[in-house]
Design a protein around this motif. Structure first.
Motif, PDB file in Angstrom:
ATOM      1  N   CYS B  58       0.736  -1.089   0.132  1.00 40.86           N
ATOM      2  CA  CYS B  58      -0.102   0.029  -0.377  1.00 40.86           C
ATOM      3  C   CYS B  58       0.531   1.379  -0.283  1.00 40.86           C
ATOM      4  O   CYS B  58       1.941   1.589   1.007  1.00 40.86           O
ATOM      5  N   ALA B  65      -1.142  -5.217  -0.137  1.00 37.34           N
ATOM      6  CA  ALA B  65      -2.261  -4.728  -1.106  1.00 37.34           C
ATOM      7  C   ALA B  65      -2.314  -5.645  -2.702  1.00 37.34           C
ATOM      8  O   ALA B  65      -0.986  -5.863  -3.271  1.00 37.34           O
ATOM      9  N   CYS B  71      -4.896  -0.919   0.375  1.00 37.34           N
ATOM     10  CA  CYS B  71      -4.616  -2.084   0.610  1.00 37.34           C
ATOM     11  C   CYS B  71      -6.291  -1.702   1.832  1.00 37.34           C
ATOM     12  O   CYS B  71      -7.007  -0.452   1.377  1.00 37.34           O
TER      13      CYS B  71
END
Lengths: 201, 201
Positions: B58, B65, B71
């Protein structure tokens, strides 16, 4: 409920299908795989994807082998083709090989017969065993199966199947394990060891 | 010495590099994978090979993610961006998420500082944390790090780093675990629980 990215969840779901790997274990493996170098991941990925083409079973004995080739034992001319040791799995074949003293060949059944099972021996590598036993090249078939109920049922079934073939059918001796203290042995083992007692020389 | 076909040995060697998997365990996993359907093996293989492209971290908090995306927590508008909980690993983030009561966001460090290590905090996701703390959007940074030596060293280091940023820096309460019997708690936990005692209401 939170979840991992899609690909990671798929990886966890796949790894969870391996023996002895639960959700927690699969998560741990997946998170560790995420830290691998891309080249290593690709190598492992390719290895897995091509397993069905690269690995097959030995056309003689059924052991794992490079696809289309004889296994490590059948491919060696110095092994005695007159003695065939029947095992349930590759792991048992490995155990015997690593004991280092067996010079014969093997036959890997790929399982055993459940006495509860109607389809006796279906799916096992048995027709090939019968063929080998009848070929005249084999003198002795050793049934190195587990000594539990299913293993014994399988041994009895195979012994019956091999009746009429020109081979001796034997089984490994039951007795106390090497170096074992008798006080830790179970009753069946002690009984077998006493029944099969030998002269002290 | 006997060995498995080449591809199987390569597979065992690769699996042995996973945490908690030894030679025996890797053999067991490899033999089990050999029994999978070709389609399943190919799926898992492709999944592994493409992990580096499909999974990323993320850009805000560093959690796992889908590549190029936020995420699961940062992507949700109903989470409170004013409270940021700093954790060492994804696993800790999951543990807090599954407790179900934290409504803030996270910051995943990706490790912690060893007091013996000269390179303090190199490789950790710290510059981004400083940036978030200085942005004015964050009111509180909770340092939810392990309470062992390295975790505490990391917490002290981060608290120092965040001095001057317009945020409150806090840590989770130390004390007796919910439902625990005091007679099984260690001395440090009992000391912390007694020091931080609260009114009975």
């Amino acid at each position: 409920m939170m979840h991992y990215p899609e690909a990671v969840e798929a990886l966890i779901a796949a790894l969870k299908q391996l023996p002895g790997i639960g959700r927690r274990g699969a998560e741990r493996l997946a998170l560790s795989l995420l830290e691998w170098e891309p080249e290593k991941l690709e190598f492992l990925g390719r290895l897995l994807g091509t397993l069905p083409e690269t690995v097959g079973s030995c056309p003689v004995c059924g052991a794992l082998a490079d696809a289309g080739e004889l296994c490590m034992v059948c491919g060696r001319p110095d092994r005695d083709g007159g003695t065939v040791c029947v095992v349930e799995t590759m792991a048992q074949m490995f155990a015997i090989e690593s004991s280092g003293n067996f010079r014969g060949r093997y036959h890997v059944l790929g399982g055993r017969i459940s006495p509860m099972d109607a389809e006796n021996g279906a799916g096992l590598n048995l027709p090939k065993l019968l063929e080998r036993a009848r070929s005249g090249e084999v003198r002795e078939v050793i049934l190195a199966l587990s000594s539990d109920v299913e293993g014994r049922a399988t041994a009895i079934y195979i012994a019956e199947l091999l009746k009429g073939a020109p081979v001796r059918v034997t089984q490994p001796a039951l007795g106390l394990p090497a170096g074992a203290n008798l006080s830790y042995a179970d009753g069946a083992t002690i009984t077998a060891a006493l029944t099969g007692r030998t002269e002290v020389k």
